[in-house]
Design a protein around this motif. Structure first.
Motif, mmCIF file in Angstrom:
data_model
loop_
_atom_site.group_PDB
_atom_site.id
_atom_site.type_symbol
_atom_site.label_atom_id
_atom_site.label_comp_id
_atom_site.label_asym_id
_atom_site.label_seq_id
_atom_site.Cartn_x
_atom_site.Cartn_y
_atom_site.Cartn_z
ATOM 1 N N UNK A 280 1.028 -1.076 -0.112
ATOM 2 C CA UNK A 280 -0.132 -0.043 0.103
ATOM 3 C C UNK A 280 0.868 1.445 -0.018
ATOM 4 N N UNK A 281 0.474 2.243 -0.710
ATOM 5 C CA UNK A 281 1.295 3.405 -0.914
ATOM 6 C C UNK A 281 0.533 4.753 -0.191
ATOM 7 N N UNK A 282 1.371 5.679 -0.029
ATOM 8 C CA UNK A 282 0.840 6.728 0.686
ATOM 9 C C UNK A 282 -0.192 7.463 -0.327
ATOM 10 N N UNK A 283 -1.472 7.798 0.238
ATOM 11 C CA UNK A 283 -2.692 8.375 -0.780
ATOM 12 C C UNK A 283 -3.591 7.407 -1.253
ATOM 13 N N UNK A 284 -3.218 6.103 -1.363
ATOM 14 C CA UNK A 284 -4.173 5.323 -1.592
ATOM 15 C C UNK A 284 -5.111 5.138 -0.697
ATOM 16 N N UNK A 285 -6.293 4.708 -1.069
ATOM 17 C CA UNK A 285 -7.515 4.615 -0.416
ATOM 18 C C UNK A 285 -7.476 3.058 0.451
ATOM 19 N N UNK A 286 -7.844 3.200 1.662
ATOM 20 C CA UNK A 286 -7.858 1.758 2.323
ATOM 21 C C UNK A 286 -8.719 0.875 1.604
ATOM 22 N N UNK A 287 -9.684 1.105 0.889
ATOM 23 C CA UNK A 287 -10.507 0.110 -0.015
ATOM 24 C C UNK A 287 -9.678 -0.623 -1.025
ATOM 25 N N UNK A 288 -8.452 -0.124 -1.060
ATOM 26 C CA UNK A 288 -7.522 -1.024 -2.158
ATOM 27 C C UNK A 288 -6.521 -1.923 -1.546
ATOM 28 N N UNK A 289 -6.740 -1.883 -0.353
ATOM 29 C CA UNK A 289 -6.176 -2.786 0.566
ATOM 30 C C UNK A 289 -6.611 -4.358 0.351
ATOM 31 N N UNK A 290 -5.820 -5.285 0.555
ATOM 32 C CA UNK A 290 -6.055 -6.755 0.543
ATOM 33 C C UNK A 290 -7.099 -7.115 1.609
ATOM 34 N N UNK A 291 -6.666 -6.296 2.706
ATOM 35 C CA UNK A 291 -7.755 -6.845 3.848
ATOM 36 C C UNK A 291 -9.274 -6.274 3.494
ATOM 37 N N UNK A 292 -9.432 -5.204 2.696
ATOM 38 C CA UNK A 292 -10.900 -4.852 2.280
ATOM 39 C C UNK A 292 -11.242 -5.479 1.029
ATOM 40 N N UNK A 293 -10.801 -6.381 0.453
ATOM 41 C CA UNK A 293 -10.876 -7.095 -0.753
ATOM 42 C C UNK A 293 -11.862 -8.145 -0.792
ATOM 43 N N UNK A 294 -12.035 -8.892 -1.738
ATOM 44 C CA UNK A 294 -12.689 -10.416 -1.736
ATOM 45 C C UNK A 294 -11.678 -11.195 -1.492
ATOM 46 N N UNK A 295 -10.208 -10.919 -1.742
ATOM 47 C CA UNK A 295 -9.463 -12.107 -1.341
ATOM 48 C C UNK A 295 -9.440 -12.517 -0.069
ATOM 49 N N UNK A 296 -9.363 -13.964 0.293
ATOM 50 C CA UNK A 296 -9.384 -14.221 1.632
ATOM 51 C C UNK A 296 -8.061 -14.024 2.399
ATOM 52 N N UNK A 297 -7.930 -12.528 2.782
ATOM 53 C CA UNK A 297 -6.754 -12.093 3.460
ATOM 54 C C UNK A 297 -6.428 -12.559 5.009
ATOM 55 N N UNK A 298 -7.340 -12.818 5.518
ATOM 56 C CA UNK A 298 -6.956 -13.371 6.934
ATOM 57 C C UNK A 298 -6.403 -14.705 6.972
#
Length: 674
Positions: A323-341
Motif C-alpha cells: 500500500x502506498x501513501x495516498x491510496x484509499x484503504x479500500x484498495x488494501x487486500x484486507x478490504x477485498x474479496x481475497x481471503x486475506x486473514x
C-alpha cells in the motif's frame, strides 16, 4: 408413415436357411420347407447377421421431412406456386381439397381410379390456362409423397448461384492470389488490383487467351473474394488477419492461479513528460494470469524495454504490492474479496499488501522478441522454476488473452489519461504534447492504482462461476474461488535475488579494477580479489560482474571465495553525478566521436555525459530524448554508495531481524469468497 414391414407369408433368410413367416408380434414364428418351426424374438431377428427379406409386398420409402429452413429462403412467389400445387396433388391423392367436406365431381375415390383423377386434374389445369399433362400430375404426386412440399418447389430457384458469376475460373484464381498478396503491401484500390490480375493472367496464359470481365463485374468478384480480409482497409488489421491460423479456434484454459501466464509488451497510447520536458510515448509490459485474468505485474518504461525489465517483472509477481501513501484503504487486500486473514497466516508480507493477488507462475507464454528470449530472461525463469513457452512465429492467437487485455487497457485506462494519443494518427487530437502532464513514474503510479481500483474488481466476461454460469466474476473473486482448491505457497525473495536477475558480464579484476565498455570500476573491497583467479574454469578464471542497464554508476561482483557480493562504483562517477543508462553512455561516446575525440577516453566521455544530462534541453531533439529516457528509467535497486570499511569490531554482535516462518495452505479451512 409407411416403411419396411415384416408380414406373415414373407420369405426370409436367417441362419443361412430360408424360412417363411407365419406369425409376427414381439416374437416371430418361422417355418422352413420341411415343416420345422421355431420362435425368435423380433428384435433379435432383425439385428442378426445375414438376415434378409427374400420376398414380400413392396414397401414404399418413408417420406423425408420438409426442409423448413430452405423453404423460408425461397422467393415468396415460388413457395406460393408450390402450395397451389399441393392442393391439386392432395385432391388427386385423397379426392378432397384441403378443408372440403365432399369430393368434387370426377375426383370421388369411390367411383374413380387414381389414373382417372390424374387425367381429370390435367384437364382442369389445361382448361384454366396452365397446359398440363397427366404424366406431369403423376410426377408431382410422387415427388410430394416422397419429399412433401419441397418436392413441388421449382428447383431452378434452389440451385446455389456462383458468387463469381460467369467469370472465367482462371481469372478467379488469379484474383484470389492477388488479394492474398495484398497482406504485405500498402493499401491500394480496386483499379490497382485489377491491373495486377490482368498482368498475371496475360503472363500465365498469354495475350487474349482468357476473357477478362468488365470493371463492374471485376469489382463484384473482388467483393466476393475479399470478404473479411480488409483488402482495402487498415494494413495492420489485414496483416493480423493474414497471420490467423487455419482451422477451429480452441479456448486457452487454466484451472489454477499461475498455471499459465501470458507476458507481452506493447506501446501504450499515452504520452509522458520526461524530466527535461520532452514528451514521448511509453511502453507497457504486463504479466496476465489466464485462470483469473489478474494483471500480476506491470512495468511502464520509455520505448526501450530491456530483458532486465522482463526479468524483474517476474520478481514483482512473487512479492505483494505494498500500500502506498495516498491510496484509499479500500484498495488494501484486507478490504477485498481475497481471503486475506487466512493468507496472512501463511505469508506475513501480506499484512500491509494491496488487493493484488501474489501469483507464482508455473509457465509463461512469450513471443519471440529479443527481450523475452534473451539469456537474462530465460535464466530468471529457470531460477524461479518457470517453464517458458514461446509462441509460434506470426501467431498472435497463441497469446490472444493478453493481446485482448491491451485493448481493454486502452479503452478503460489510457483514454482517460492526459496525453492520450489515440490508437492511430487519424484518431489523435490536436497538440497532444501540450496536454501531456504526467511523467513516466506518475503514469506507472496511476496504472498501478487503476489495476487495483478498476481492473481487479471489475467483472470479466471470461470469468464465470462453474456452478453459477450466469454469474460474472472479477479477477479478485476468481482468485478467491480458485485459491481455495489450488492452495497458496509463498516464495520469498531477498535483495540478492534481484542481483541474480541482472545481466552478467565475465571480467578479470586487474590492478586498476574492472573494465566494462570503456568504464573502470574500482574500490578498496576489490583488494583481496585483484589479479586473482575466480576458480571458475569454464570462464577462464574470470569473475561474474552483474550490472543494471538503467544505472551504470556501479556494478556487483560475486565473491566466489568468501561468498556474497561486492558493490563496486564507477571511478569517474563524480564527473557524472546522476545515474545513467547504457544507451546514455553510447550517446555520450557518439558526441565525443563527432567532436573528433577518442570515444574510449573515460574522462572525455564522462564530461560529455554530464553536459548531456544537465543541459539536454539546449541540445538536439535526439539528445533530449536520450537524456529523458535516462531520467525516466528508475533503477531497480536503491542508490547506495560503495561500501565503506566497517568501524565495528568483528566480534560485535548485530541485531538480527525476526524470521517469520511460512505456513502451508489448508484448503478446507479457507474462508469462502464473498
Amino acid at each position: 408413415m409407411a416403411g419396411r414391414v415384416l408380414r406373415p407369408g414373407d420369405r426370409i433368410l436367417f441362419d443361412d436357411a430360408e424360412w417363411t413367416v407365419t406369425a409376427v408380434g414381439e416374437a416371430v414364428r418361422l417355418v422352413d420347407r420341411t415343416g420345422a418351426s421355431q420362435v425368435v424374438l423380433l428384435s433379435y431377428l432383425l439385428s442378426s447377421t445375414g438376415f434378409e427379406l427374400l420376398s414380400g409386398a413392396p414397401t414404399p420409402v418413408a417420406p423425408r421431412l420438409e426442409p423448413a429452413g430452405l423453404l423460408e429462403a425461397l422467393p415468396t412467389a415460388v413457395v406460393k406456386e408450390a402450395r397451389a400445387w399441393e392442393r391439386h396433388v392432395l385432391e388427386v391423392q385423397t379426392g378432397l381439397l384441403p378443408g372440403a367436406q365432399q369430393p368434387r365431381a370426377g375426383f370421388d375415390p369411390q367411383s374413380t381410379t387414381l389414373e382417372q383423377r390424374e387425367e381429370a386434374k390435367a384437364t382442369e389445369l389445361t382448361a384454366a390456362g396452365r397446359r398440363t399433362s397427366a404424366v406431369t400430375v403423376k410426377r408431382r404426386r410422387l415427388r410430394y409423397r416422397a419429399q412433401g412440399l419441397w418436392g413441388l418447389v421449382d428447383h431452378r430457384h434452389t440451385r446455389p448461384s456462383s458468387p463469381y458469376g460467369r467469370v472465367d475460373e482462371r481469372v478467379v484464381q488469379a484474383a484470389r492470389e492477388a488479394i492474398a498478396a495484398q497482406a504485405v503491401q500498402s493499401t491500394g484500390t480496386k483499379s490497382r488490383l485489377r491491373r495486377q490480375v490482368q498482368e498475371a493472367v496475360i503472363a500465365r496464359f498469354g495475350e487474349g487467351t482468357v476473357p477478362l470481365p468488365s470493371a463492374r463485374t471485376f469489382d463484384r468478384l473482388v467483393d466476393a473474394l475479399s470478404t473479411g480480409q480488409h483488402t482495402f482497409g487498415s494494413a495492420t488489421t489485414r496483416r493480423s488477419l493474414a497471420q490467423r491460423p487455419e482451422g477451429a479456434f480452441t479456448r486457452t484454459v487454466a484451472n489454477r492461479p499461475g498455471e499459465l501466464v501470458q507476458i507481452d509488451t506493447t506501446p501504450l497510447d499515452v504520452m509522458a513528460v520526461f524530466d527535461d520536458g520532452v514528451a514521448g510515448r511509453v511502453e507497457l509490459t504486463i504479466a496476465l494470469d489466464v485462470a483469473t485474468r489478474t494483471i500480476c505485474a506491470a512495468i511502464v518504461r520509455p520505448r526501450a524495454t530491456k530483458a532486465v525489465d522482463a526479468s524483474l517483472l517476474l520478481a514483482r509477481m512473487l512479492v505483494p504490492e505494498p500500500m502506498r501513501p495516498g491510496w484509499s484503504t479500500a484498495l488494501s487486500m484486507a478490504h477485498s474479496r481475497i481471503p486475506h486473514s487466512r493468507l496472512l497466516e501463511l505469508d506475513a508480507r501480506l499484512e500491509q499488501a494491496a488487493a493484488r493477488p501474489v501469483i507464482a507462475p508455473e509457465a509463461v507464454v512469450i513471443d519471440r522478441g529479443r527481450v523475452f528470449i534473451s539469456e537474462t530472461f530465460v535464466r530468471a525463469c529457470d531460477r524461479l522454476g518457470i517453464s517458458v513457452l514461446p509462441a509460434h512465429p506470426r501467431t498472435p492467437t497463441d497469446k490472444a488473452i493478453v493481446e485482448r487485455t491491451f485493448g481493454s487497457i486502452n479503452t478503460l485506462f489510457c483514454q482517460h489519461v492526459a496525453g492520450y494519443t489515440g490508437p492511430s494518427t487519424t484518431h489523435r487530437g490536436q497538440d497532444v504534447q501540450a496536454r501531456t502532464v504526467w511523467t513516466v513514474e506518475q503514469v506507472q503510479e496511476l496504472f498501478d492504482e487503476w489495476v487495483l481500483a478498476g481492473w481487479q474488481v471489475r467483472p470479466h466476461e471470461g470469468l464465470r462461476d462453474p456452478h453459477l454460469p450466469a454469474t460474472v466474476l472479477s479477477p479478485n473473486e476468481m482468485y478467491a474461488a480458485l485459491i481455495t482448491a489450488a492452495g497458496y505457497v509463498p516464495i520469498p525473495l531477498v535483495g540478492e535475488d534481484y542481483l541474480e536477475l541482472l545481466p552478467v558480464q565475465w571480467r578479470r579484476i586487474n590492478a586498476d579494477g574492472i573494465h566494462l565498455d570503456h568504464r573502470t570500476y574500482d574500490c578498496s573491497d576489490l583488494n583481496p580479489l585483484r589479479r586473482q583467479d575466480s576458480g571458475i574454469s569454464a570462464k577462464d578464471g574470470r569473475w561474474a560482474v552483474h550490472y543494471d542497464p538503467y544505472d551504470l554508476s556501479r556494478v556487483w561482483v560475486r565473491d566466489t571465495r568468501a561468498g556474497g557480493w561486492v558493490t563496486v562504483p564507477w571511478t569517474l562517477h563524480h564527473l557524472a553525478r546522476q545515474p545513467f543508462a547504457d544507451f546514455t553512455w553510447r550517446a555520450a561516446r557518439q558526441i565525443v566521436t563527432q567532436r573528433g575525440g577518442d570515444d574510449t577516453d573515460q574522462a572525455a566521455i564522462a564530461a560529455a555525459l554530464e553536459r548531456l544530462l544537465t543541459r539536454a534541453g539546449e541540445g538536439p531533439a535526439r539528445q533530449r530524448r536520450t537524456a529523458a529516457r535516462t531520467h525516466s528509467a528508475p533503477s531497480h535497486l536503491p542508490h547506495t554508495a560503495a561500501p565503506e570499511p566497517s568501524e565495528s569490531s568483528p566480534d560485535e554482535e548485530q541485531e538480527l531481524a525476526q524470521i517469520i516462518p511460512f505456513g502451508v495452505f489448508d484448503p478446507t479451512a479457507e474462508e469462502p469468497y464473498r
